[in-house]
Design a protein around this motif. Structure first.
Motif, PDB file in Angstrom:
ATOM      1  N   ALA A  37       0.835  -1.202   0.000  1.00 43.25           N
ATOM      2  CA  ALA A  37       0.000   0.000   0.000  1.00 43.25           C
ATOM      3  C   ALA A  37       0.867   1.249   0.000  1.00 43.25           C
ATOM      4  CB  ALA A  37      -0.916  -0.008   1.218  1.00 43.25           C
ATOM      5  N   VAL A  38       0.408   2.246  -0.734  1.00 38.23           N
ATOM      6  CA  VAL A  38       1.099   3.529  -0.795  1.00 38.23           C
ATOM      7  C   VAL A  38       0.396   4.484   0.166  1.00 38.23           C
ATOM      8  CG1 VAL A  38       1.762   5.465  -2.259  1.00 38.23           C
ATOM      9  CG2 VAL A  38       1.722   3.137  -3.201  1.00 38.23           C
ATOM     10  N   PHE A  39       1.137   4.948   1.160  1.00 39.46           N
ATOM     11  CA  PHE A  39       0.648   5.924   2.139  1.00 39.46           C
ATOM     12  C   PHE A  39       1.453   7.200   1.943  1.00 39.46           C
ATOM     13  CE2 PHE A  39      -0.188   1.881   4.175  1.00 39.46           C
ATOM     14  CZ  PHE A  39      -1.439   2.049   4.735  1.00 39.46           C
ATOM     15  N   GLY A  40       0.807   8.284   1.581  1.00 43.90           N
ATOM     16  CA  GLY A  40       1.553   9.521   1.391  1.00 43.90           C
ATOM     17  C   GLY A  40       2.671   9.304   0.390  1.00 43.90           C
ATOM     18  N   GLY A  41       3.900   9.436   0.834  1.00 43.74           N
ATOM     19  CA  GLY A  41       5.029   9.295  -0.072  1.00 43.74           C
ATOM     20  C   GLY A  41       5.808   8.012   0.071  1.00 43.74           C
ATOM     21  N   PHE A  42       5.241   6.995   0.713  1.00 46.88           N
ATOM     22  CA  PHE A  42       6.016   5.761   0.873  1.00 46.88           C
ATOM     23  C   PHE A  42       5.176   4.527   0.615  1.00 46.88           C
ATOM     24  CE2 PHE A  42       4.120   6.065   5.025  1.00 46.88           C
ATOM     25  CZ  PHE A  42       3.981   4.762   5.454  1.00 46.88           C
ATOM     26  N   LEU A  43       5.861   3.471   0.229  1.00 47.62           N
ATOM     27  CA  LEU A  43       5.261   2.162  -0.027  1.00 47.62           C
ATOM     28  C   LEU A  43       5.532   1.277   1.173  1.00 47.62           C
ATOM     29  CD1 LEU A  43       4.029   0.061  -2.024  1.00 47.62           C
ATOM     30  CD2 LEU A  43       6.371  -0.375  -2.780  1.00 47.62           C
ATOM     31  N   ALA A  44       4.513   0.580   1.657  1.00 52.63           N
ATOM     32  CA  ALA A  44       4.689  -0.288   2.827  1.00 52.63           C
ATOM     33  C   ALA A  44       3.973  -1.611   2.621  1.00 52.63           C
ATOM     34  CB  ALA A  44       4.151   0.385   4.085  1.00 52.63           C
ATOM     35  N   THR A  45       4.602  -2.672   3.076  1.00 50.25           N
ATOM     36  CA  THR A  45       3.929  -3.956   3.187  1.00 50.25           C
ATOM     37  C   THR A  45       2.956  -3.792   4.348  1.00 50.25           C
ATOM     38  OG1 THR A  45       5.985  -4.989   2.482  1.00 50.25           O
ATOM     39  CG2 THR A  45       4.279  -6.438   3.366  1.00 50.25           C
ATOM     40  N   GLU A  49       9.786   3.618  10.098  1.00 51.24           N
ATOM     41  CA  GLU A  49      10.564   4.272  11.148  1.00 51.24           C
ATOM     42  C   GLU A  49       9.872   5.515  11.712  1.00 51.24           C
ATOM     43  OE1 GLU A  49      15.125   3.645  10.046  1.00 51.24           O
ATOM     44  OE2 GLU A  49      13.847   4.199   8.342  1.00 51.24           O
ATOM     45  N   ASP A  50       8.962   6.097  10.935  1.00 52.33           N
ATOM     46  CA  ASP A  50       8.264   7.313  11.371  1.00 52.33           C
ATOM     47  C   ASP A  50       7.024   7.033  12.210  1.00 52.33           C
ATOM     48  OD1 ASP A  50      10.105   8.976  10.093  1.00 52.33           O
ATOM     49  OD2 ASP A  50       9.018   8.805   8.187  1.00 52.33           O
ATOM     50  N   GLY A  51       6.548   5.804  12.221  1.00 55.78           N
ATOM     51  CA  GLY A  51       5.388   5.498  13.042  1.00 55.78           C
ATOM     52  C   GLY A  51       4.452   4.488  12.413  1.00 55.78           C
ATOM     53  N   ILE A  52       3.240   4.479  12.948  1.00 54.67           N
ATOM     54  CA  ILE A  52       2.203   3.536  12.520  1.00 54.67           C
ATOM     55  C   ILE A  52       1.215   4.280  11.624  1.00 54.67           C
ATOM     56  CG2 ILE A  52       0.225   2.180  13.345  1.00 54.67           C
ATOM     57  CD1 ILE A  52       1.969   1.480  15.783  1.00 54.67           C
ATOM     58  N   PHE A  53       0.783   3.603  10.589  1.00 51.12           N
ATOM     59  CA  PHE A  53      -0.177   4.168   9.654  1.00 51.12           C
ATOM     60  C   PHE A  53      -1.389   3.242   9.607  1.00 51.12           C
ATOM     61  CE2 PHE A  53       3.989   5.561   8.712  1.00 51.12           C
ATOM     62  CZ  PHE A  53       3.836   6.911   8.432  1.00 51.12           C
ATOM     63  N   TYR A  54      -2.544   3.817   9.835  1.00 55.29           N
ATOM     64  CA  TYR A  54      -3.785   3.043   9.836  1.00 55.29           C
ATOM     65  C   TYR A  54      -4.831   3.885   9.143  1.00 55.29           C
ATOM     66  CZ  TYR A  54      -7.846   0.470  11.493  1.00 55.29           C
ATOM     67  OH  TYR A  54      -9.010  -0.247  11.550  1.00 55.29           O
ATOM     68  N   GLY A  55      -5.205   3.482   7.968  1.00 57.45           N
ATOM     69  CA  GLY A  55      -6.196   4.247   7.233  1.00 57.45           C
ATOM     70  C   GLY A  55      -6.250   3.804   5.793  1.00 57.45           C
ATOM     71  N   PRO A  56      -7.004   4.526   5.013  1.00 59.36           N
ATOM     72  CA  PRO A  56      -7.067   4.195   3.588  1.00 59.36           C
ATOM     73  C   PRO A  56      -5.796   4.681   2.901  1.00 59.36           C
ATOM     74  CG  PRO A  56      -8.459   6.084   4.061  1.00 59.36           C
ATOM     75  CD  PRO A  56      -7.909   5.604   5.374  1.00 59.36           C
ATOM     76  N   PRO A  57      -5.119   3.813   2.183  1.00 61.42           N
ATOM     77  CA  PRO A  57      -3.919   4.245   1.478  1.00 61.42           C
ATOM     78  C   PRO A  57      -4.292   5.026   0.217  1.00 61.42           C
ATOM     79  CG  PRO A  57      -4.345   1.960   0.987  1.00 61.42           C
ATOM     80  CD  PRO A  57      -5.382   2.399   1.994  1.00 61.42           C
ATOM     81  N   TYR A  58      -3.305   5.690  -0.339  1.00 64.83           N
ATOM     82  CA  TYR A  58      -3.495   6.367  -1.618  1.00 64.83           C
ATOM     83  C   TYR A  58      -3.802   5.330  -2.691  1.00 64.83           C
ATOM     84  CZ  TYR A  58      -2.185   8.616  -5.989  1.00 64.83           C
ATOM     85  OH  TYR A  58      -2.167   9.064  -7.284  1.00 64.83           O
ATOM     86  N   ALA A  77      -7.090  -4.470   7.328  1.00 67.17           N
ATOM     87  CA  ALA A  77      -7.840  -4.609   8.580  1.00 67.17           C
ATOM     88  C   ALA A  77      -9.333  -4.427   8.372  1.00 67.17           C
ATOM     89  CB  ALA A  77      -7.315  -3.603   9.602  1.00 67.17           C
ATOM     90  N   GLY A  78      -9.794  -4.564   7.172  1.00 66.70           N
ATOM     91  CA  GLY A  78     -11.214  -4.380   6.881  1.00 66.70           C
ATOM     92  C   GLY A  78     -11.354  -3.267   5.864  1.00 66.70           C
ATOM     93  N   GLU A  79     -11.682  -2.081   6.334  1.00 69.53           N
ATOM     94  CA  GLU A  79     -11.774  -0.947   5.423  1.00 69.53           C
ATOM     95  C   GLU A  79     -10.484  -0.148   5.370  1.00 69.53           C
ATOM     96  OE1 GLU A  79     -15.232   1.209   5.224  1.00 69.53           O
ATOM     97  OE2 GLU A  79     -16.481  -0.546   5.470  1.00 69.53           O
ATOM     98  N   LYS A  80      -9.582  -0.420   6.281  1.00 68.61           N
ATOM     99  CA  LYS A  80      -8.326   0.325   6.367  1.00 68.61           C
ATOM    100  C   LYS A  80      -7.144  -0.641   6.335  1.00 68.61           C
ATOM    101  CE  LYS A  80     -10.557   3.857   9.137  1.00 68.61           C
ATOM    102  NZ  LYS A  80     -10.593   4.568  10.401  1.00 68.61           N
ATOM    103  N   TRP A  81      -5.986  -0.091   6.060  1.00 72.71           N
ATOM    104  CA  TRP A  81      -4.746  -0.863   6.042  1.00 72.71           C
ATOM    105  C   TRP A  81      -3.864  -0.424   7.192  1.00 72.71           C
ATOM    106  CZ3 TRP A  81      -3.377  -4.653   2.408  1.00 72.71           C
ATOM    107  CH2 TRP A  81      -4.315  -4.845   1.378  1.00 72.71           C
ATOM    108  N   PHE A  82      -3.090  -1.357   7.746  1.00 77.94           N
ATOM    109  CA  PHE A  82      -2.197  -1.104   8.877  1.00 77.94           C
ATOM    110  C   PHE A  82      -0.767  -1.318   8.406  1.00 77.94           C
ATOM    111  CE2 PHE A  82       0.282  -2.216  12.564  1.00 77.94           C
ATOM    112  CZ  PHE A  82      -0.257  -1.472  13.606  1.00 77.94           C
ATOM    113  N   ALA A  83       0.076  -0.333   8.649  1.00 77.10           N
ATOM    114  CA  ALA A  83       1.489  -0.451   8.281  1.00 77.10           C
ATOM    115  C   ALA A  83       2.317   0.367   9.257  1.00 77.10           C
ATOM    116  CB  ALA A  83       1.707   0.062   6.860  1.00 77.10           C
ATOM    117  N   ARG A  84       3.612   0.144   9.202  1.00 79.63           N
ATOM    118  CA  ARG A  84       4.496   0.987  10.012  1.00 79.63           C
ATOM    119  C   ARG A  84       5.834   1.120   9.313  1.00 79.63           C
ATOM    120  NH1 ARG A  84       5.467  -1.275  15.810  1.00 79.63           N
ATOM    121  NH2 ARG A  84       6.232   0.819  16.024  1.00 79.63           N
TER     122      ARG A  84
END
Length: 129
Positions: free
Chosen positions: A89-97, A110-119, A101-108
């Motif tokens: 999933a692409v979140f903002g400016g980065f790609l993460a495995t 070095e900057d933190g945890i991302f939970y939400g709809p990816p780009y 989690a249902g309607e949202k994706w969970f990733a992290r």
């Protein structure tokens, strides 16, 4: 442990390469659900940002590294991810495995945890059976 419990437990864990980076986090979930470690099967064990970069360079990028690792471990791609499946999933400016989690994706990273709809979701693999 169900997915919600697993994801909540991740919030309190500090970021560490080889333990809680995006790929290792997803690998841990797959190991919990399916009893196999795609990363171990591929001989991948990043312990630093340098290790992760070397792996990405060896596979010509993050996306190809994850795709080949999941394919070698026997996971099929899906166009309709279900809760608990793994994706790129692409979140903002980065790609993460990430974990769906249902309607949202969970990733992290070095900057933190991302939970939400990816780009955008580039690919997903069926983990849940």
């Amino acid at each position: 442990m169900d997915l919600s419990t697993f994801l909540l437990a991740q919030i309190s864990r500090p970021f560490r390469w080889g333990e809680t980076d995006c790929c290792s986090l997803c690998d841990e979930w797959v190991r919990h659900v399916r009893g196999v470690s795609p990363m171990a099967m591929a001989g991948l064990n990043p312990r630093s940002a340098g290790d992760a970069k070397e792996i990405q360079n060896r596979f010509n990028g993050h996306a190809l590294a994850v795709s080949r690792t999941m394919r070698r471990a026997g996971f099929a791609m899906t166009r309709t991810p279900e809760r608990g499946d793994i994706g790129l999933a692409v979140f903002g400016g980065f790609l993460a495995t990430s974990i769906f989690a249902g309607e949202k994706w969970f990733a992290r990273n070095e900057d933190g945890i991302f939970y939400g709809p990816p780009y955008r979701v580039l690919a997903a693999w069926r983990v849940m059976i």
